[in-house]
Design a protein around this motif. Structure first.
Motif, PDB file in Angstrom:
ATOM      1  N   PHE A 112      33.059  40.638  19.048  1.00 27.30           N
ATOM      2  CA  PHE A 112      33.818  40.843  20.284  1.00 27.30           C
ATOM      3  C   PHE A 112      34.256  39.512  20.898  1.00 27.30           C
ATOM      4  N   ILE A 113      35.241  39.642  21.784  1.00 29.01           N
ATOM      5  CA  ILE A 113      35.719  38.518  22.584  1.00 29.01           C
ATOM      6  C   ILE A 113      35.633  38.928  24.047  1.00 29.01           C
ATOM      7  N   GLU A 114      35.249  37.983  24.924  1.00 30.09           N
ATOM      8  CA  GLU A 114      35.075  38.260  26.349  1.00 30.09           C
ATOM      9  C   GLU A 114      35.933  37.322  27.202  1.00 30.09           C
ATOM     10  N   TYR A 115      36.462  37.890  28.290  1.00 28.54           N
ATOM     11  CA  TYR A 115      37.264  37.148  29.263  1.00 28.54           C
ATOM     12  C   TYR A 115      36.567  37.223  30.619  1.00 28.54           C
ATOM     13  N   HIS A 116      36.347  36.073  31.231  1.00 26.60           N
ATOM     14  CA  HIS A 116      35.660  36.002  32.517  1.00 26.60           C
ATOM     15  C   HIS A 116      36.660  35.603  33.611  1.00 26.60           C
ATOM     16  N   PHE A 117      36.817  36.477  34.593  1.00 29.63           N
ATOM     17  CA  PHE A 117      37.642  36.207  35.768  1.00 29.63           C
ATOM     18  C   PHE A 117      36.671  35.968  36.925  1.00 29.63           C
ATOM     19  N   ASP A 118      36.486  34.707  37.291  1.00 24.36           N
ATOM     20  CA  ASP A 118      35.410  34.335  38.213  1.00 24.36           C
ATOM     21  C   ASP A 118      35.977  33.848  39.543  1.00 24.36           C
ATOM     22  N   PHE A 119      35.730  34.600  40.607  1.00 29.12           N
ATOM     23  CA  PHE A 119      36.226  34.250  41.939  1.00 29.12           C
ATOM     24  C   PHE A 119      35.090  33.962  42.917  1.00 29.12           C
ATOM     25  N   ARG A 120      33.916  33.688  42.399  1.00 29.09           N
ATOM     26  CA  ARG A 120      32.755  33.480  43.263  1.00 29.09           C
ATOM     27  C   ARG A 120      32.849  32.201  44.081  1.00 29.09           C
ATOM     28  N   ASP A 121      33.536  31.189  43.605  1.00 28.34           N
ATOM     29  CA  ASP A 121      33.607  29.906  44.305  1.00 28.34           C
ATOM     30  C   ASP A 121      34.965  29.653  44.950  1.00 28.34           C
ATOM     31  N   LEU A 122      35.841  30.652  44.943  1.00 30.27           N
ATOM     32  CA  LEU A 122      37.166  30.487  45.533  1.00 30.27           C
ATOM     33  C   LEU A 122      37.163  31.084  46.938  1.00 30.27           C
ATOM     34  N   SER A 127      37.083  39.665  45.489  1.00 24.77           N
ATOM     35  CA  SER A 127      36.672  38.324  45.911  1.00 24.77           C
ATOM     36  C   SER A 127      35.162  38.167  45.790  1.00 24.77           C
ATOM     37  N   ASN A 128      34.736  36.927  45.619  1.00 25.82           N
ATOM     38  CA  ASN A 128      33.309  36.560  45.572  1.00 25.82           C
ATOM     39  C   ASN A 128      32.552  37.234  44.432  1.00 25.82           C
ATOM     40  N   LYS A 129      33.268  37.633  43.388  1.00 21.80           N
ATOM     41  CA  LYS A 129      32.620  38.268  42.247  1.00 21.80           C
ATOM     42  C   LYS A 129      33.235  37.787  40.941  1.00 21.80           C
ATOM     43  N   GLU A 130      32.494  38.004  39.858  1.00 25.11           N
ATOM     44  CA  GLU A 130      33.002  37.738  38.516  1.00 25.11           C
ATOM     45  C   GLU A 130      33.247  39.069  37.818  1.00 25.11           C
ATOM     46  N   THR A 131      34.403  39.201  37.187  1.00 24.80           N
ATOM     47  CA  THR A 131      34.726  40.378  36.400  1.00 24.80           C
ATOM     48  C   THR A 131      34.828  39.966  34.938  1.00 24.80           C
ATOM     49  N   ILE A 132      34.121  40.681  34.071  1.00 29.85           N
ATOM     50  CA  ILE A 132      34.093  40.340  32.654  1.00 29.85           C
ATOM     51  C   ILE A 132      34.695  41.489  31.845  1.00 29.85           C
ATOM     52  N   LEU A 133      35.701  41.164  31.057  1.00 30.78           N
ATOM     53  CA  LEU A 133      36.306  42.127  30.150  1.00 30.78           C
ATOM     54  C   LEU A 133      35.863  41.801  28.730  1.00 30.78           C
ATOM     55  N   LYS A 134      35.356  42.799  28.053  1.00 30.24           N
ATOM     56  CA  LYS A 134      34.876  42.631  26.678  1.00 30.24           C
ATOM     57  C   LYS A 134      35.694  43.523  25.750  1.00 30.24           C
ATOM     58  N   PHE A 135      36.100  42.953  24.607  1.00 31.72           N
ATOM     59  CA  PHE A 135      36.873  43.680  23.616  1.00 31.72           C
ATOM     60  C   PHE A 135      36.134  43.606  22.276  1.00 31.72           C
ATOM     61  N   GLU A 136      35.661  44.747  21.813  1.00 31.24           N
ATOM     62  CA  GLU A 136      34.837  44.809  20.605  1.00 31.24           C
ATOM     63  C   GLU A 136      35.619  45.436  19.443  1.00 31.24           C
ATOM     64  N   ILE A 137      35.602  44.787  18.296  1.00 25.11           N
ATOM     65  CA  ILE A 137      36.286  45.296  17.109  1.00 25.11           C
ATOM     66  C   ILE A 137      35.515  46.498  16.557  1.00 25.11           C
ATOM     67  N   GLN A 168      42.515  47.250  14.120  1.00 24.36           N
ATOM     68  CA  GLN A 168      43.049  48.602  14.256  1.00 24.36           C
ATOM     69  C   GLN A 168      42.600  49.253  15.567  1.00 24.36           C
ATOM     70  N   GLN A 169      41.376  48.930  15.986  1.00 25.29           N
ATOM     71  CA  GLN A 169      40.849  49.559  17.196  1.00 25.29           C
ATOM     72  C   GLN A 169      39.883  48.606  17.905  1.00 25.29           C
ATOM     73  N   LEU A 170      39.982  48.588  19.224  1.00 22.72           N
ATOM     74  CA  LEU A 170      39.074  47.829  20.081  1.00 22.72           C
ATOM     75  C   LEU A 170      38.412  48.763  21.077  1.00 22.72           C
ATOM     76  N   LYS A 171      37.134  48.527  21.349  1.00 25.80           N
ATOM     77  CA  LYS A 171      36.482  49.135  22.509  1.00 25.80           C
ATOM     78  C   LYS A 171      36.537  48.125  23.642  1.00 25.80           C
ATOM     79  N   MET A 172      36.972  48.581  24.797  1.00 30.15           N
ATOM     80  CA  MET A 172      37.093  47.713  25.966  1.00 30.15           C
ATOM     81  C   MET A 172      36.029  48.082  26.993  1.00 30.15           C
TER      82      MET A 172
END
Length: 218
Positions: free
Chosen positions: A107-117, A183-193, A149-153
């Motif tokens: 899998f690959i993960e994307y971190h959207f982090d707004f805790r320090d903004l 705001s003030n939170k981190e959101t993590i998106l994970k995409f699994e093959i 062909q397919q990802l689980k998100m």
């Protein structure tokens, strides 16, 4: 009795799985809608390499702070296959998983982090994935390597959707609904093959671009 129990368990598991993951099918796009050349010496003579998302896009205000993956193919002759390659605006690079076989479960993960903004009050979000499936360096490289062909998100570890991708050299898009970043939170998106289209030569599974469009920028 065990046969009936096993059958019931399989049916229950299938129903539970279908409730957890909605299924979303990718839409075929065209490269010309997402890539622009730097300039033209003449109408039929472009200058330089085509640039992905040239001009204003969601990335005028949106960004990803951290990108990571469960595995990465080792560097070879100065060419890297890191997770960051899937989000570098460059079709000639790719994240390639590094496990034996076709990479199912990686899998690959994307971190959207707004805790320090402190100035961020919410409003940013994504609605669409812009995806270049496989190793898009050129058509031969694309055919030789495996594609997804397919990802689980997952969103913050919770099941969100099954994404069914197209085995296409050109860009494709996936409308995922609206995922807002508070705001003030981190959101993590994970995409699994979970499934792959097998390459002609290599089992290594690649993705050149997994980027986003969304809301809250303009």
């Amino acid at each position: 009795m065990n046969v009936y129990f096993t059958g019931f368990f399989l049916i229950f598991s299938a129903l539970l799985y279908s409730q957890q993951f909605k299924r979303i099918k990718a839409k075929q796009g065209k490269d010309e809608d997402y890539f622009r050349y730097q300039d033209y010496a003449a109408p039929d003579k472009p200058i330089g390499e085509p640039i992905f998302l040239k001009g204003c896009s969601w990335y005028c205000g949106g960004s990803v702070q951290v990108i990571s993956a469960s595995s990465e193919l080792s560097e070879n002759k100065g060419i890297t296959y890191s997770a960051a390659n899937a989000h570098d605006f460059d079709k000639n690079t790719a994240w390639i998983e590094g496990k034996p076989g076709y990479g199912v479960g990686e899998f690959i993960e994307y971190h959207f982090d707004f805790r320090d903004l402190q100035d961020y009050k919410g409003g940013l979000g994504i609605t669409k994935i812009l995806l270049a499936n496989g190793y898009k360096k050129n058509k031969q490289v694309w055919e030789n390597n495996s594609r997804i062909q397919q990802l689980k998100m997952y969103v913050n570890g919770e099941p969100y959707a099954v994404l069914n991708l197209i085995d296409s050299f050109e860009m494709q898009t996936i409308d995922i609904g609206t995922i807002k970043f508070p705001s003030n939170k981190e959101t993590i998106l994970k995409f699994e093959i979970t499934k792959v289209y097998e390459g002609k030569r290599y089992k290594d599974t690649a993705i050149s671009l997994l980027m986003f469009d969304g809301i809250g920028v303009h």
